[in-house]
Design a protein around this motif. Structure first.
Motif, PDB file in Angstrom:
ATOM      1  N   GLY A  16      -7.954   4.587  -6.815  1.00 12.31           N
ATOM      2  CA  GLY A  16      -7.567   3.183  -6.853  1.00 12.31           C
ATOM      3  C   GLY A  16      -8.050   2.370  -5.673  1.00 12.31           C
ATOM      4  O   GLY A  16      -7.685   1.210  -5.514  1.00 12.31           O
ATOM      5  N   TRP A  17      -8.892   2.944  -4.820  1.00 11.88           N
ATOM      6  CA  TRP A  17      -9.354   2.246  -3.622  1.00 11.88           C
ATOM      7  C   TRP A  17     -10.314   1.111  -3.923  1.00 11.88           C
ATOM      8  O   TRP A  17     -10.466   0.207  -3.110  1.00 11.88           O
ATOM      9  CB  TRP A  17     -10.020   3.224  -2.653  1.00 11.88           C
ATOM     10  CG  TRP A  17      -9.021   4.065  -1.944  1.00 11.88           C
ATOM     11  CD1 TRP A  17      -8.698   5.359  -2.231  1.00 11.88           C
ATOM     12  CD2 TRP A  17      -8.184   3.685  -0.861  1.00 11.88           C
ATOM     13  NE1 TRP A  17      -7.709   5.797  -1.391  1.00 11.88           N
ATOM     14  CE2 TRP A  17      -7.383   4.788  -0.532  1.00 11.88           C
ATOM     15  CE3 TRP A  17      -8.043   2.514  -0.130  1.00 11.88           C
ATOM     16  CZ2 TRP A  17      -6.449   4.746   0.494  1.00 11.88           C
ATOM     17  CZ3 TRP A  17      -7.105   2.477   0.891  1.00 11.88           C
ATOM     18  CH2 TRP A  17      -6.331   3.584   1.185  1.00 11.88           C
ATOM     19  N   THR A  18     -10.967   1.130  -5.061  1.00  7.76           N
ATOM     20  CA  THR A  18     -11.947   0.085  -5.368  1.00  7.76           C
ATOM     21  C   THR A  18     -11.335  -1.074  -6.132  1.00  7.76           C
ATOM     22  O   THR A  18     -11.979  -2.097  -6.302  1.00  7.76           O
ATOM     23  CB  THR A  18     -13.102   0.667  -6.191  1.00  7.76           C
ATOM     24  OG1 THR A  18     -12.592   1.158  -7.431  1.00  7.76           O
ATOM     25  CG2 THR A  18     -13.811   1.773  -5.438  1.00  7.76           C
ATOM     26  N   GLY A  19     -10.109  -0.923  -6.618  1.00  6.73           N
ATOM     27  CA  GLY A  19      -9.458  -1.984  -7.376  1.00  6.73           C
ATOM     28  C   GLY A  19      -9.918  -2.051  -8.816  1.00  6.73           C
ATOM     29  O   GLY A  19      -9.542  -2.946  -9.548  1.00  6.73           O
ATOM     30  N   GLU A  20     -10.734  -1.091  -9.248  1.00  8.24           N
ATOM     31  CA  GLU A  20     -11.237  -1.090 -10.616  1.00  8.24           C
ATOM     32  C   GLU A  20     -10.223  -0.547 -11.612  1.00  8.24           C
ATOM     33  O   GLU A  20     -10.300  -0.820 -12.803  1.00  8.24           O
ATOM     34  CB  GLU A  20     -12.524  -0.269 -10.711  1.00  8.24           C
ATOM     35  CG  GLU A  20     -13.649  -0.859  -9.876  1.00  8.24           C
ATOM     36  CD  GLU A  20     -14.883   0.013  -9.877  1.00  8.24           C
ATOM     37  OE1 GLU A  20     -15.505   0.121 -10.934  1.00  8.24           O
ATOM     38  OE2 GLU A  20     -15.200   0.575  -8.828  1.00  8.24           O
ATOM     39  N   LYS A  21      -9.283   0.270 -11.139  1.00  2.19           N
ATOM     40  CA  LYS A  21      -8.273   0.863 -12.001  1.00  2.19           C
ATOM     41  C   LYS A  21      -7.103   1.321 -11.149  1.00  2.19           C
ATOM     42  O   LYS A  21      -7.205   1.335  -9.932  1.00  2.19           O
ATOM     43  CB  LYS A  21      -8.846   2.030 -12.809  1.00  2.19           C
ATOM     44  CG  LYS A  21      -9.421   3.148 -11.953  1.00  2.19           C
ATOM     45  CD  LYS A  21     -10.013   4.246 -12.797  1.00  2.19           C
ATOM     46  CE  LYS A  21      -9.133   5.360 -12.847  1.00  2.19           C
ATOM     47  NZ  LYS A  21      -8.852   6.485 -13.175  1.00  2.19           N
ATOM     48  N   VAL A  22      -6.012   1.677 -11.809  1.00  2.00           N
ATOM     49  CA  VAL A  22      -4.875   2.200 -11.072  1.00  2.00           C
ATOM     50  C   VAL A  22      -5.196   3.603 -10.587  1.00  2.00           C
ATOM     51  O   VAL A  22      -6.071   4.272 -11.118  1.00  2.00           O
ATOM     52  CB  VAL A  22      -3.585   2.211 -11.927  1.00  2.00           C
ATOM     53  CG1 VAL A  22      -3.188   0.804 -12.309  1.00  2.00           C
ATOM     54  CG2 VAL A  22      -3.738   3.074 -13.152  1.00  2.00           C
ATOM     55  N   ALA A  23      -4.474   4.044  -9.588  1.00  4.89           N
ATOM     56  CA  ALA A  23      -4.709   5.369  -9.014  1.00  4.89           C
ATOM     57  C   ALA A  23      -4.282   6.444 -10.002  1.00  4.89           C
ATOM     58  O   ALA A  23      -3.112   6.751 -10.139  1.00  4.89           O
ATOM     59  CB  ALA A  23      -3.949   5.512  -7.702  1.00  4.89           C
ATOM     60  N   MET A  24      -5.245   6.975 -10.728  1.00  9.30           N
ATOM     61  CA  MET A  24      -4.986   8.008 -11.724  1.00  9.30           C
ATOM     62  C   MET A  24      -6.304   8.718 -12.012  1.00  9.30           C
ATOM     63  O   MET A  24      -7.320   8.063 -12.202  1.00  9.30           O
ATOM     64  CB  MET A  24      -4.461   7.353 -13.005  1.00  9.30           C
ATOM     65  CG  MET A  24      -4.038   8.304 -14.051  1.00  9.30           C
ATOM     66  SD  MET A  24      -2.540   9.111 -13.494  1.00  9.30           S
ATOM     67  CE  MET A  24      -1.855   9.626 -15.003  1.00  9.30           C
TER      68      MET A  24
END
Length: 91
Positions: A16-24
């Motif tokens: 989730g560090w790039t903001g492209e998706k939730v941390a999963m």
């Protein structure tokens, strides 16, 4: 600065560090970069560096909370639906 590997780029996205998706973790059949590597044409260091430079270093504030809210809302909606089914199924 050395270009990140495809694995490092994929790990940043999954975390989730790039903001492209939730941390999963993403259960991809062909993880990022592996299909190109299998074809004998892995991304070059320059291509990986460009990809790393094109993504933000950190997600926007509140990004982590949005995913948690969606999951919580989904759980509540399912619980309400189950209660309604049980109540309406009574004779």
């Amino acid at each position: 600065m050395q270009a990140p590997t495809s694995e490092q780029i994929r790990n940043r996205i999954d975390a989730g560090w790039t903001g492209e998706k939730v941390a999963m973790p993403d259960p991809a059949a062909a993880p990022l970069g592996s299909d190109a590597e299998a074809a004998g044409n892995p991304p070059t260091a320059q291509e990986r560096a460009m990809d790393a430079a094109a993504t933000p270093a950190r997600p926007e504030k509140g990004h982590e909370l949005a995913g948690g809210f969606v999951y919580a809302a989904l759980v509540v909606a399912i619980a309400v639906a189950l209660v309604l089914i049980v109540l309406l199924a009574r004779p």
